[in-house]
Design an enzyme around this catalytic site. Structure first.
Site, PDB file in Angstrom:
ATOM      1  N   HIS A  90      -1.890 -10.496  11.717  1.00  0.00           N
ATOM      2  CA  HIS A  90      -1.330  -9.315  11.154  1.00  0.00           C
ATOM      3  C   HIS A  90      -1.023  -8.295  12.423  1.00  0.00           C
ATOM      4  CE1 HIS A  90      -0.909  -5.197   9.651  1.00  0.00           C
ATOM      5  NE2 HIS A  90      -2.132  -4.703  10.163  1.00  0.00           N
TER       6      HIS A  90
ATOM      7  N   GLU B  95       0.956  -1.241  -0.077  1.00  0.00           N
ATOM      8  CA  GLU B  95      -0.099   0.036  -0.013  1.00  0.00           C
ATOM      9  C   GLU B  95       0.802   1.188  -0.052  1.00  0.00           C
ATOM     10  OE1 GLU B  95      -1.563  -1.200   4.329  1.00  0.00           O
ATOM     11  OE2 GLU B  95      -2.082   0.952   3.904  1.00  0.00           O
TER      12      GLU B  95
ATOM     13  N   CYS C  65      -3.302  -3.757   4.456  1.00  0.00           N
ATOM     14  CA  CYS C  65      -2.583  -4.640   5.049  1.00  0.00           C
ATOM     15  C   CYS C  65      -2.780  -6.096   4.424  1.00  0.00           C
ATOM     16  CB  CYS C  65      -2.347  -4.581   6.421  1.00  0.00           C
ATOM     17  SG  CYS C  65      -1.814  -2.942   6.948  1.00  0.00           S
TER      18      CYS C  65
HETATM   19  N1  CAA Z   1       3.544   1.478  30.590  1.00  0.00           N
HETATM   20  C1  CAA Z   1       2.810   0.514  30.165  1.00  0.00           C
HETATM   21  N2  CAA Z   1       1.516   0.571  29.319  1.00  0.00           N
HETATM   22  C2  CAA Z   1       1.082   1.822  29.093  1.00  0.00           C
HETATM   23  C3  CAA Z   1       1.682   2.925  29.543  1.00  0.00           C
HETATM   24  C4  CAA Z   1       3.022   2.791  30.346  1.00  0.00           C
HETATM   25  N3  CAA Z   1       3.547   3.854  30.964  1.00  0.00           N
HETATM   26  N4  CAA Z   1       1.152   3.996  29.039  1.00  0.00           N
HETATM   27  C5  CAA Z   1       0.110   3.653  28.456  1.00  0.00           C
HETATM   28  N5  CAA Z   1       0.136   2.200  28.272  1.00  0.00           N
HETATM   29  C6  CAA Z   1      -0.694   1.396  27.422  1.00  0.00           C
HETATM   30  C7  CAA Z   1      -2.274   1.701  27.609  1.00  0.00           C
HETATM   31  O1  CAA Z   1      -2.838   1.373  28.762  1.00  0.00           O
HETATM   32  C8  CAA Z   1      -2.670   0.865  26.428  1.00  0.00           C
HETATM   33  O2  CAA Z   1      -2.937  -0.399  26.396  1.00  0.00           O
HETATM   34  P1  CAA Z   1      -4.277  -1.040  26.292  1.00  0.00           P
HETATM   35  O3  CAA Z   1      -4.528  -1.010  24.961  1.00  0.00           O
HETATM   36  O4  CAA Z   1      -3.975  -2.703  26.394  1.00  0.00           O
HETATM   37  O5  CAA Z   1      -5.186  -0.581  27.217  1.00  0.00           O
HETATM   38  C9  CAA Z   1      -1.438   0.988  25.466  1.00  0.00           C
HETATM   39  O6  CAA Z   1      -0.431   1.480  26.152  1.00  0.00           O
HETATM   40  C10 CAA Z   1      -1.699   2.209  24.273  1.00  0.00           C
HETATM   41  O7  CAA Z   1      -2.037   3.415  24.961  1.00  0.00           O
HETATM   42  P2  CAA Z   1      -3.075   4.300  24.460  1.00  0.00           P
HETATM   43  O8  CAA Z   1      -4.106   3.464  23.935  1.00  0.00           O
HETATM   44  O9  CAA Z   1      -3.454   5.516  25.284  1.00  0.00           O
HETATM   45  O10 CAA Z   1      -2.506   4.867  23.176  1.00  0.00           O
HETATM   46  P3  CAA Z   1      -2.594   5.753  22.004  1.00  0.00           P
HETATM   47  O11 CAA Z   1      -4.178   6.502  22.226  1.00  0.00           O
HETATM   48  O12 CAA Z   1      -1.570   6.620  21.980  1.00  0.00           O
HETATM   49  O13 CAA Z   1      -3.043   5.022  20.543  1.00  0.00           O
HETATM   50  C11 CAA Z   1      -2.736   3.384  19.097  1.00  0.00           C
HETATM   51  C12 CAA Z   1      -2.499   3.683  20.457  1.00  0.00           C
HETATM   52  C13 CAA Z   1      -4.430   3.531  18.676  1.00  0.00           C
HETATM   53  C14 CAA Z   1      -2.526   2.122  18.590  1.00  0.00           C
HETATM   54  C15 CAA Z   1      -2.092   4.523  17.905  1.00  0.00           C
HETATM   55  O14 CAA Z   1      -0.890   4.108  18.087  1.00  0.00           O
HETATM   56  C16 CAA Z   1      -2.470   4.375  16.520  1.00  0.00           C
HETATM   57  O15 CAA Z   1      -3.690   5.035  16.057  1.00  0.00           O
HETATM   58  N6  CAA Z   1      -1.961   3.441  15.898  1.00  0.00           N
HETATM   59  C17 CAA Z   1      -2.139   3.388  14.368  1.00  0.00           C
HETATM   60  C18 CAA Z   1      -3.330   2.581  13.864  1.00  0.00           C
HETATM   61  C19 CAA Z   1      -3.131   1.033  14.301  1.00  0.00           C
HETATM   62  O16 CAA Z   1      -2.180   0.533  14.390  1.00  0.00           O
HETATM   63  N7  CAA Z   1      -4.491   0.365  14.310  1.00  0.00           N
HETATM   64  C20 CAA Z   1      -4.386  -1.084  14.518  1.00  0.00           C
HETATM   65  C21 CAA Z   1      -5.604  -1.505  13.779  1.00  0.00           C
HETATM   66  S1  CAA Z   1      -5.738  -1.255  12.166  1.00  0.00           S
HETATM   67  C22 CAA Z   1      -4.717  -2.286  11.206  1.00  0.00           C
HETATM   68  O17 CAA Z   1      -4.293  -3.229  11.951  1.00  0.00           O
HETATM   69  C23 CAA Z   1      -4.205  -1.843   9.981  1.00  0.00           C
HETATM   70  C24 CAA Z   1      -2.733  -1.301  10.168  1.00  0.00           C
HETATM   71  O18 CAA Z   1      -1.736  -2.018   9.977  1.00  0.00           O
HETATM   72  C25 CAA Z   1      -2.565   0.343  10.518  1.00  0.00           C
END
Ligand code: CAA
Length: 394
Positions: A238, A84, A116
Protein backbone atom coordinates in the site's frame (compact mmCIF):
# COMPACT_ATOMS: atom_id res chain seq x y z
CA UNK A 1 -5.90 -39.76 -9.85
CA UNK A 2 -6.37 -36.69 -7.61
CA UNK A 3 -7.89 -33.54 -9.11
CA UNK A 4 -5.61 -30.55 -9.79
CA UNK A 5 -6.06 -27.81 -7.16
CA UNK A 6 -8.18 -24.94 -8.40
CA UNK A 7 -6.08 -21.94 -9.47
CA UNK A 8 -7.80 -18.60 -8.82
CA UNK A 9 -6.59 -15.05 -9.17
CA UNK A 10 -6.46 -11.88 -11.23
CA UNK A 11 -7.35 -12.47 -14.88
CA UNK A 12 -7.16 -8.84 -16.04
CA UNK A 13 -6.42 -5.46 -14.44
CA UNK A 14 -6.92 -1.89 -15.63
CA UNK A 15 -6.53 1.61 -14.34
CA UNK A 16 -7.94 5.13 -14.56
CA UNK A 17 -7.19 8.41 -12.87
CA UNK A 18 -8.50 11.96 -12.76
CA UNK A 19 -7.86 14.03 -15.87
CA UNK A 20 -6.05 16.95 -14.25
CA UNK A 21 -2.72 16.97 -12.47
CA UNK A 22 -0.89 19.22 -10.03
CA UNK A 23 2.90 19.00 -10.04
CA UNK A 24 4.05 19.12 -6.42
CA UNK A 25 6.48 21.92 -7.34
CA UNK A 26 3.35 24.14 -7.49
CA UNK A 27 2.48 23.23 -3.90
CA UNK A 28 6.07 23.60 -2.69
CA UNK A 29 6.33 27.03 -4.32
CA UNK A 30 3.11 28.17 -2.61
CA UNK A 31 4.42 26.87 0.72
CA UNK A 32 7.89 28.36 0.17
CA UNK A 33 9.69 25.06 0.76
CA UNK A 34 12.21 22.95 -1.15
CA UNK A 35 10.31 20.70 -3.59
CA UNK A 36 12.76 17.89 -2.86
CA UNK A 37 10.90 17.33 0.39
CA UNK A 38 8.19 15.96 -1.91
CA UNK A 39 10.15 14.63 -4.90
CA UNK A 40 12.74 12.87 -2.70
CA UNK A 41 11.59 12.98 0.94
CA UNK A 42 8.14 11.43 0.42
CA UNK A 43 8.79 10.15 -3.13
CA UNK A 44 5.91 11.92 -4.89
CA UNK A 45 6.15 14.06 -8.03
CA UNK A 46 2.51 14.82 -8.94
CA UNK A 47 -1.03 14.30 -7.77
CA UNK A 48 -4.13 13.70 -9.88
CA UNK A 49 -6.88 16.19 -9.15
CA UNK A 50 -10.52 15.43 -10.02
CA UNK A 51 -12.53 18.09 -11.83
CA UNK A 52 -16.01 18.88 -10.47
CA UNK A 53 -17.50 16.27 -12.81
CA UNK A 54 -15.13 13.44 -11.77
CA UNK A 55 -15.32 11.15 -8.74
CA UNK A 56 -14.93 7.50 -7.71
CA UNK A 57 -17.81 6.45 -9.98
CA UNK A 58 -16.45 8.09 -13.14
CA UNK A 59 -12.92 6.78 -12.52
CA UNK A 60 -14.20 3.34 -11.49
CA UNK A 61 -16.42 3.07 -14.56
CA UNK A 62 -13.55 4.10 -16.82
CA UNK A 63 -11.20 1.46 -15.35
CA UNK A 64 -13.85 -1.28 -15.34
CA UNK A 65 -15.02 -0.30 -18.83
CA UNK A 66 -11.68 -1.44 -20.25
CA UNK A 67 -12.20 -4.89 -18.72
CA UNK A 68 -15.78 -5.15 -19.98
CA UNK A 69 -14.69 -3.99 -23.47
CA UNK A 70 -12.22 -6.86 -23.60
CA UNK A 71 -14.13 -9.71 -21.90
CA UNK A 72 -17.77 -8.65 -22.01
CA UNK A 73 -19.98 -8.47 -18.91
CA UNK A 74 -21.40 -11.95 -19.55
CA UNK A 75 -20.93 -14.19 -16.52
CA UNK A 76 -19.93 -11.43 -14.09
CA UNK A 77 -22.39 -12.08 -11.26
CA UNK A 78 -20.63 -10.05 -8.57
CA UNK A 79 -19.30 -6.48 -8.62
CA UNK A 80 -17.46 -5.39 -5.47
CA UNK A 81 -16.71 -1.66 -5.17
CA UNK A 82 -14.03 -0.85 -2.59
CA UNK A 83 -13.68 2.76 -1.46
CA UNK A 84 -13.45 5.12 1.47
CA UNK A 85 -14.65 8.09 -0.63
CA UNK A 86 -18.28 6.95 -0.76
CA UNK A 87 -20.76 9.19 -2.59
CA UNK A 88 -23.91 7.88 -0.87
CA UNK A 89 -24.50 6.53 2.64
CA UNK A 90 -26.78 3.78 1.34
CA UNK A 91 -26.47 3.01 -2.36
CA UNK A 92 -23.26 1.34 -3.51
CA UNK A 93 -21.08 3.30 -5.93
CA UNK A 94 -20.89 -0.02 -7.76
CA UNK A 95 -24.57 0.15 -8.71
CA UNK A 96 -23.92 3.43 -10.56
CA UNK A 97 -21.03 1.75 -12.41
CA UNK A 98 -23.16 -1.31 -13.15
CA UNK A 99 -25.70 1.01 -14.80
CA UNK A 100 -23.16 3.07 -16.72
CA UNK A 101 -21.55 -0.08 -18.14
CA UNK A 102 -24.87 -1.70 -19.01
CA UNK A 103 -24.14 -4.87 -17.05
CA UNK A 104 -26.69 -7.66 -16.71
CA UNK A 105 -29.32 -7.54 -13.97
CA UNK A 106 -28.37 -10.96 -12.56
CA UNK A 107 -25.54 -9.51 -10.55
CA UNK A 108 -24.87 -8.77 -6.86
CA UNK A 109 -23.29 -5.36 -6.30
CA UNK A 110 -21.96 -4.09 -3.01
CA UNK A 111 -19.59 -1.45 -1.59
CA UNK A 112 -16.86 -2.29 0.93
CA UNK A 113 -15.10 0.03 3.37
CA UNK A 114 -12.12 -0.31 5.69
CA UNK A 115 -9.84 2.59 4.81
CA UNK A 116 -7.17 1.60 2.28
CA UNK A 117 -7.57 -2.13 2.99
CA UNK A 118 -11.03 -2.78 1.51
CA UNK A 119 -9.95 -3.74 -2.04
CA UNK A 120 -7.97 -6.60 -0.52
CA UNK A 121 -11.05 -7.70 1.41
CA UNK A 122 -12.88 -7.60 -1.96
CA UNK A 123 -10.16 -9.74 -3.53
CA UNK A 124 -10.39 -12.30 -0.73
CA UNK A 125 -14.20 -12.40 -0.94
CA UNK A 126 -13.93 -12.83 -4.72
CA UNK A 127 -11.51 -15.75 -4.31
CA UNK A 128 -14.04 -17.40 -2.00
CA UNK A 129 -16.90 -16.95 -4.47
CA UNK A 130 -14.87 -18.48 -7.31
CA UNK A 131 -13.61 -21.30 -5.07
CA UNK A 132 -17.22 -22.25 -4.39
CA UNK A 133 -18.18 -22.22 -8.07
CA UNK A 134 -15.32 -21.90 -10.61
CA UNK A 135 -17.73 -20.60 -13.27
CA UNK A 136 -18.13 -17.36 -11.30
CA UNK A 137 -16.36 -14.16 -12.37
CA UNK A 138 -16.04 -11.28 -9.93
CA UNK A 139 -15.33 -7.69 -10.97
CA UNK A 140 -13.53 -5.73 -8.24
CA UNK A 141 -13.27 -1.95 -8.50
CA UNK A 142 -11.05 0.00 -6.11
CA UNK A 143 -11.40 3.78 -6.38
CA UNK A 144 -10.60 6.67 -4.08
CA UNK A 145 -10.01 10.39 -3.96
CA UNK A 146 -7.49 11.11 -1.19
CA UNK A 147 -8.25 14.48 0.39
CA UNK A 148 -6.67 16.29 3.34
CA UNK A 149 -7.31 19.82 4.57
CA UNK A 150 -5.67 22.67 2.67
CA UNK A 151 -2.41 23.78 4.32
CA UNK A 152 -2.18 20.58 6.39
CA UNK A 153 0.86 18.27 6.40
CA UNK A 154 -1.17 15.61 4.58
CA UNK A 155 -1.76 17.93 1.59
CA UNK A 156 1.15 16.63 -0.58
CA UNK A 157 -0.11 13.06 -0.10
CA UNK A 158 -3.46 13.59 -1.83
CA UNK A 159 -4.36 12.04 -5.19
CA UNK A 160 -6.97 10.04 -7.08
CA UNK A 161 -7.21 6.82 -9.09
CA UNK A 162 -9.21 3.67 -9.72
CA UNK A 163 -8.11 0.13 -10.47
CA UNK A 164 -10.46 -2.59 -11.69
CA UNK A 165 -9.61 -6.28 -11.80
CA UNK A 166 -11.40 -9.45 -12.78
CA UNK A 167 -11.10 -12.47 -10.48
CA UNK A 168 -11.60 -15.87 -12.15
CA UNK A 169 -10.45 -19.49 -12.12
CA UNK A 170 -7.37 -20.16 -14.29
CA UNK A 171 -6.29 -16.52 -14.18
CA UNK A 172 -4.11 -15.13 -16.98
CA UNK A 173 -2.20 -12.56 -14.92
CA UNK A 174 -1.59 -13.45 -11.26
CA UNK A 175 -2.61 -16.56 -9.33
CA UNK A 176 -3.28 -15.63 -5.70
CA UNK A 177 -1.89 -18.16 -3.22
CA UNK A 178 -4.02 -19.31 -0.28
CA UNK A 179 -1.91 -18.45 2.79
CA UNK A 180 -2.46 -14.99 4.29
CA UNK A 181 -1.37 -13.16 7.43
CA UNK A 182 -3.78 -10.73 9.11
CA UNK A 183 -3.50 -7.93 11.66
CA UNK A 184 -6.20 -5.71 13.17
CA UNK A 185 -5.80 -3.01 15.82
CA UNK A 186 -8.46 -0.50 16.97
CA UNK A 187 -6.52 2.77 16.63
CA UNK A 188 -6.98 6.34 15.34
CA UNK A 189 -4.04 6.94 13.02
CA UNK A 190 -6.18 8.18 10.10
CA UNK A 191 -9.96 8.48 9.92
CA UNK A 192 -12.76 10.59 8.39
CA UNK A 193 -15.87 11.44 10.44
CA UNK A 194 -19.12 11.54 8.43
CA UNK A 195 -19.32 15.34 8.49
CA UNK A 196 -15.89 15.86 6.91
CA UNK A 197 -14.84 15.61 3.27
CA UNK A 198 -11.16 15.56 4.29
CA UNK A 199 -9.37 12.94 6.37
CA UNK A 200 -7.95 13.50 9.84
CA UNK A 201 -4.55 12.00 10.49
CA UNK A 202 -1.87 11.68 13.10
CA UNK A 203 0.92 11.60 10.51
CA UNK A 204 3.93 10.24 12.40
CA UNK A 205 1.78 7.81 14.39
CA UNK A 206 0.24 6.53 11.13
CA UNK A 207 3.68 5.64 9.78
CA UNK A 208 4.54 3.76 12.97
CA UNK A 209 1.15 2.01 12.96
CA UNK A 210 1.66 0.91 9.34
CA UNK A 211 5.06 -0.62 10.17
CA UNK A 212 3.81 -2.32 13.35
CA UNK A 213 0.92 -3.78 11.36
CA UNK A 214 3.33 -5.06 8.71
CA UNK A 215 5.24 -6.94 11.39
CA UNK A 216 2.00 -8.38 12.80
CA UNK A 217 0.69 -9.54 9.41
CA UNK A 218 4.06 -10.95 8.32
CA UNK A 219 4.45 -12.85 11.61
CA UNK A 220 1.05 -14.48 11.20
CA UNK A 221 1.76 -15.19 7.51
CA UNK A 222 4.88 -17.10 8.55
CA UNK A 223 3.11 -18.90 11.40
CA UNK A 224 0.44 -20.14 8.99
CA UNK A 225 2.98 -21.72 6.66
CA UNK A 226 3.67 -18.84 4.25
CA UNK A 227 6.73 -19.03 2.01
CA UNK A 228 10.09 -17.76 3.24
CA UNK A 229 11.15 -14.19 2.45
CA UNK A 230 13.84 -15.49 0.06
CA UNK A 231 11.19 -17.26 -2.02
CA UNK A 232 9.44 -13.94 -2.83
CA UNK A 233 10.87 -12.11 -5.85
CA UNK A 234 9.05 -8.76 -5.81
CA UNK A 235 6.98 -6.85 -3.27
CA UNK A 236 4.01 -4.58 -3.64
CA UNK A 237 2.85 -2.36 -0.75
CA UNK A 238 0.00 0.00 0.00
CA UNK A 239 1.47 3.37 -1.03
CA UNK A 240 0.08 6.47 0.72
CA UNK A 241 3.28 7.98 -0.71
CA UNK A 242 5.97 5.90 -2.39
CA UNK A 243 8.60 6.46 0.31
CA UNK A 244 6.30 4.58 2.68
CA UNK A 245 6.79 1.43 0.60
CA UNK A 246 10.55 1.93 0.76
CA UNK A 247 10.42 2.27 4.54
CA UNK A 248 8.13 -0.75 4.82
CA UNK A 249 10.33 -2.92 2.64
CA UNK A 250 13.43 -1.97 4.62
CA UNK A 251 11.57 -2.91 7.80
CA UNK A 252 10.44 -6.26 6.37
CA UNK A 253 14.02 -7.03 5.32
CA UNK A 254 15.13 -6.37 8.89
CA UNK A 255 12.35 -8.48 10.41
CA UNK A 256 13.09 -11.35 7.99
CA UNK A 257 16.88 -10.96 8.42
CA UNK A 258 17.34 -10.97 4.64
CA UNK A 259 20.89 -9.64 4.46
CA UNK A 260 20.06 -7.89 1.13
CA UNK A 261 21.91 -4.65 0.43
CA UNK A 262 20.14 -1.36 -0.34
CA UNK A 263 20.21 -1.78 -4.15
CA UNK A 264 18.84 -5.31 -3.98
CA UNK A 265 16.04 -4.17 -1.66
CA UNK A 266 15.14 -1.25 -3.95
CA UNK A 267 15.14 -3.52 -7.03
CA UNK A 268 12.41 -5.65 -5.41
CA UNK A 269 9.97 -2.71 -5.24
CA UNK A 270 11.14 0.01 -7.67
CA UNK A 271 8.82 -0.75 -10.60
CA UNK A 272 5.78 -0.89 -8.30
CA UNK A 273 6.18 2.78 -7.40
CA UNK A 274 5.96 4.44 -10.84
CA UNK A 275 2.20 4.94 -11.15
CA UNK A 276 1.61 6.03 -7.54
CA UNK A 277 4.45 8.55 -7.70
CA UNK A 278 2.38 10.31 -10.39
CA UNK A 279 -1.23 9.82 -9.26
CA UNK A 280 -0.65 10.47 -5.56
CA UNK A 281 -2.43 8.43 -2.92
CA UNK A 282 -5.46 6.53 -4.18
CA UNK A 283 -6.09 4.88 -0.82
CA UNK A 284 -7.53 1.40 -1.44
CA UNK A 285 -6.58 1.40 -5.14
CA UNK A 286 -2.92 2.21 -4.48
CA UNK A 287 -1.59 -1.31 -3.85
CA UNK A 288 -3.27 -2.54 -7.05
CA UNK A 289 -1.96 0.47 -9.00
CA UNK A 290 1.37 -0.74 -7.61
CA UNK A 291 0.74 -4.23 -9.00
CA UNK A 292 -0.14 -2.81 -12.43
CA UNK A 293 2.95 -0.62 -12.33
CA UNK A 294 5.09 -3.66 -11.53
CA UNK A 295 3.58 -5.79 -14.30
CA UNK A 296 4.01 -2.91 -16.78
CA UNK A 297 7.78 -2.81 -16.17
CA UNK A 298 9.14 -3.55 -19.65
CA UNK A 299 12.65 -4.24 -18.35
CA UNK A 300 11.65 -7.33 -16.40
CA UNK A 301 10.12 -10.62 -17.40
CA UNK A 302 8.09 -11.57 -14.35
CA UNK A 303 6.71 -14.90 -15.60
CA UNK A 304 6.73 -17.31 -12.68
CA UNK A 305 7.81 -14.60 -10.21
CA UNK A 306 6.21 -14.56 -6.79
CA UNK A 307 4.96 -11.18 -5.55
CA UNK A 308 4.47 -10.42 -1.85
CA UNK A 309 1.60 -8.01 -1.13
CA UNK A 310 1.13 -5.92 2.00
CA UNK A 311 -2.24 -4.20 2.16
CA UNK A 312 -2.78 -1.66 4.96
CA UNK A 313 -5.91 0.29 5.89
CA UNK A 314 -5.72 2.74 8.77
CA UNK A 315 -7.82 2.18 11.77
CA UNK A 316 -6.38 -0.50 11.23
CA UNK A 317 -6.62 -3.73 9.24
CA UNK A 318 -3.84 -5.28 7.19
CA UNK A 319 -2.99 -8.43 5.29
CA UNK A 320 0.12 -10.05 3.82
CA UNK A 321 -0.34 -12.53 0.97
CA UNK A 322 1.38 -13.65 -2.22
CA UNK A 323 0.64 -14.24 -5.89
CA UNK A 324 2.48 -15.81 -8.82
CA UNK A 325 2.72 -14.07 -12.22
CA UNK A 326 1.39 -16.28 -15.00
CA UNK A 327 3.03 -17.25 -18.32
CA UNK A 328 2.05 -14.93 -21.18
CA UNK A 329 0.90 -12.13 -18.85
CA UNK A 330 2.56 -9.45 -20.95
CA UNK A 331 0.14 -9.92 -23.85
CA UNK A 332 -2.71 -8.71 -21.62
CA UNK A 333 -1.16 -5.45 -20.45
CA UNK A 334 -2.20 -2.02 -21.72
CA UNK A 335 1.13 -0.26 -21.25
CA UNK A 336 0.64 2.47 -23.86
CA UNK A 337 -2.91 3.22 -22.73
CA UNK A 338 -1.81 3.44 -19.08
CA UNK A 339 1.08 5.76 -19.96
CA UNK A 340 -1.26 7.93 -22.04
CA UNK A 341 -3.69 8.26 -19.11
CA UNK A 342 -0.93 9.75 -17.01
CA UNK A 343 0.73 11.83 -19.75
CA UNK A 344 -2.47 13.33 -21.14
CA UNK A 345 -3.71 14.82 -17.85
CA UNK A 346 -4.18 18.57 -18.01
CA UNK A 347 -1.63 20.36 -15.82
CA UNK A 348 -3.20 22.85 -13.42
CA UNK A 349 -1.62 25.53 -11.24
CA UNK A 350 -1.95 26.13 -7.52
CA UNK A 351 -4.89 28.58 -7.73
CA UNK A 352 -6.99 26.21 -9.80
CA UNK A 353 -6.13 23.30 -7.47
CA UNK A 354 -7.16 25.32 -4.44
CA UNK A 355 -10.49 26.39 -5.93
CA UNK A 356 -11.30 22.78 -6.95
CA UNK A 357 -10.44 21.60 -3.44
CA UNK A 358 -12.67 24.22 -1.82
CA UNK A 359 -15.54 23.58 -4.26
CA UNK A 360 -16.05 20.01 -2.95
CA UNK A 361 -17.55 21.32 0.28
CA UNK A 362 -19.92 23.61 -1.60
CA UNK A 363 -21.91 20.62 -2.94
CA UNK A 364 -24.31 20.00 -0.07
CA UNK A 365 -27.15 18.11 -1.72
CA UNK A 366 -28.99 20.97 -3.38
CA UNK A 367 -29.58 20.63 -7.10
CA UNK A 368 -26.41 21.36 -9.01
CA UNK A 369 -25.28 21.13 -12.62
CA UNK A 370 -21.55 20.48 -13.01
CA UNK A 371 -19.45 22.13 -15.70
CA UNK A 372 -18.34 19.75 -18.46
CA UNK A 373 -14.63 19.37 -17.75
CA UNK A 374 -13.44 15.77 -17.76
CA UNK A 375 -11.88 14.26 -20.86
CA UNK A 376 -12.87 10.80 -19.63
CA UNK A 377 -15.67 8.58 -20.94
CA UNK A 378 -18.02 9.18 -17.96
CA UNK A 379 -18.95 12.27 -15.98
CA UNK A 380 -20.83 13.28 -12.88
CA UNK A 381 -23.47 15.57 -14.39
CA UNK A 382 -24.85 16.93 -11.13
CA UNK A 383 -27.64 16.43 -8.60
CA UNK A 384 -31.36 16.67 -9.25
CA UNK A 385 -34.00 15.81 -6.63
CA UNK A 386 -31.17 14.76 -4.26
CA UNK A 387 -30.06 12.12 -6.77
CA UNK A 388 -26.60 11.96 -8.32
CA UNK A 389 -26.68 11.83 -12.12
CA UNK A 390 -23.95 10.32 -14.25
CA UNK A 391 -23.60 10.19 -18.02
CA UNK A 392 -21.39 8.87 -20.79
CA UNK A 393 -19.46 11.52 -22.65
CA UNK A 394 -18.72 9.37 -25.69
N1 CAA B 1 14.99 17.12 0.55
C1 CAA B 1 14.86 15.76 0.71
N2 CAA B 1 14.14 15.20 1.75
C2 CAA B 1 13.52 16.04 2.60
C3 CAA B 1 13.61 17.44 2.49
C4 CAA B 1 14.40 17.98 1.40
N3 CAA B 1 14.52 19.29 1.22
N4 CAA B 1 12.89 17.99 3.49
C5 CAA B 1 12.37 16.97 4.20
N5 CAA B 1 12.75 15.79 3.67
C6 CAA B 1 12.37 14.45 4.10
C7 CAA B 1 12.37 14.23 5.60
O1 CAA B 1 13.69 13.94 6.09
C8 CAA B 1 11.44 13.04 5.72
O2 CAA B 1 12.09 11.86 5.35
P1 CAA B 1 12.17 10.61 6.36
O3 CAA B 1 10.75 10.28 6.74
O4 CAA B 1 12.81 9.52 5.55
O5 CAA B 1 12.97 11.07 7.53
C9 CAA B 1 10.40 13.30 4.61
O6 CAA B 1 11.00 14.26 3.74
C10 CAA B 1 9.10 13.89 5.13
O7 CAA B 1 9.39 14.97 5.95
P2 CAA B 1 8.58 15.24 7.30
O8 CAA B 1 8.46 13.96 8.07
O9 CAA B 1 9.15 16.41 7.97
O10 CAA B 1 7.16 15.59 6.65
P3 CAA B 1 5.82 16.04 7.35
O11 CAA B 1 5.96 16.19 8.81
O12 CAA B 1 5.38 17.24 6.59
O13 CAA B 1 4.79 14.84 7.10
C11 CAA B 1 3.68 12.89 6.37
C12 CAA B 1 4.95 13.75 6.22
C13 CAA B 1 3.59 12.39 7.81
C14 CAA B 1 3.82 11.70 5.43
C15 CAA B 1 2.43 13.75 6.01
O14 CAA B 1 2.47 14.10 4.67
C16 CAA B 1 1.12 13.05 6.32
O15 CAA B 1 0.60 13.14 7.42
N6 CAA B 1 0.51 12.34 5.30
C17 CAA B 1 -0.76 11.66 5.47
C18 CAA B 1 -0.65 10.43 6.33
C19 CAA B 1 -0.01 9.24 5.66
O16 CAA B 1 0.14 9.18 4.46
N7 CAA B 1 0.36 8.24 6.48
C20 CAA B 1 0.94 7.01 5.96
C21 CAA B 1 0.62 5.81 6.83
S1 CAA B 1 -1.18 5.64 7.02
C22 CAA B 1 -1.71 4.91 5.58
O17 CAA B 1 -0.96 4.33 4.87
C23 CAA B 1 -3.15 5.04 5.19
C24 CAA B 1 -3.24 6.12 4.17
O18 CAA B 1 -3.26 5.85 2.97
C25 CAA B 1 -3.27 7.49 4.65
Amino acid sequence: MSAQPLRIGIHDISFATAHQVLDLSELAEHQGIDVNKYYVGIGQSEMSMPAADEDIVTMGAEAAGRIIDRHGAEGIRTLLFATESGIDQSKSAGVFVHGLLGMGENCRVVELKQACYSATAALQFALGIVARDPREKVLVIAADVARYALDSSGEPTQGAAAVAFLVTADPALVEIEPVTGLHTDDIHDFWRPNHLSTALVDGKYSLAAYLRSLEGAWTEYQARGGVAFDDIDRFCYHQPFTKMAVKAHDRLNTIAGSGLDRDARRAQIAASLDINRRTGNSYTASIYAGLLSLLNDDEADLEGSRIGFFSYGSGSVSEFFTGVVQPGYRALLRRDEDAALLDSRVAIGYARYRSLHEAVDEVRGEDVVTARETTGPFRFAGITDQMRRYERTR
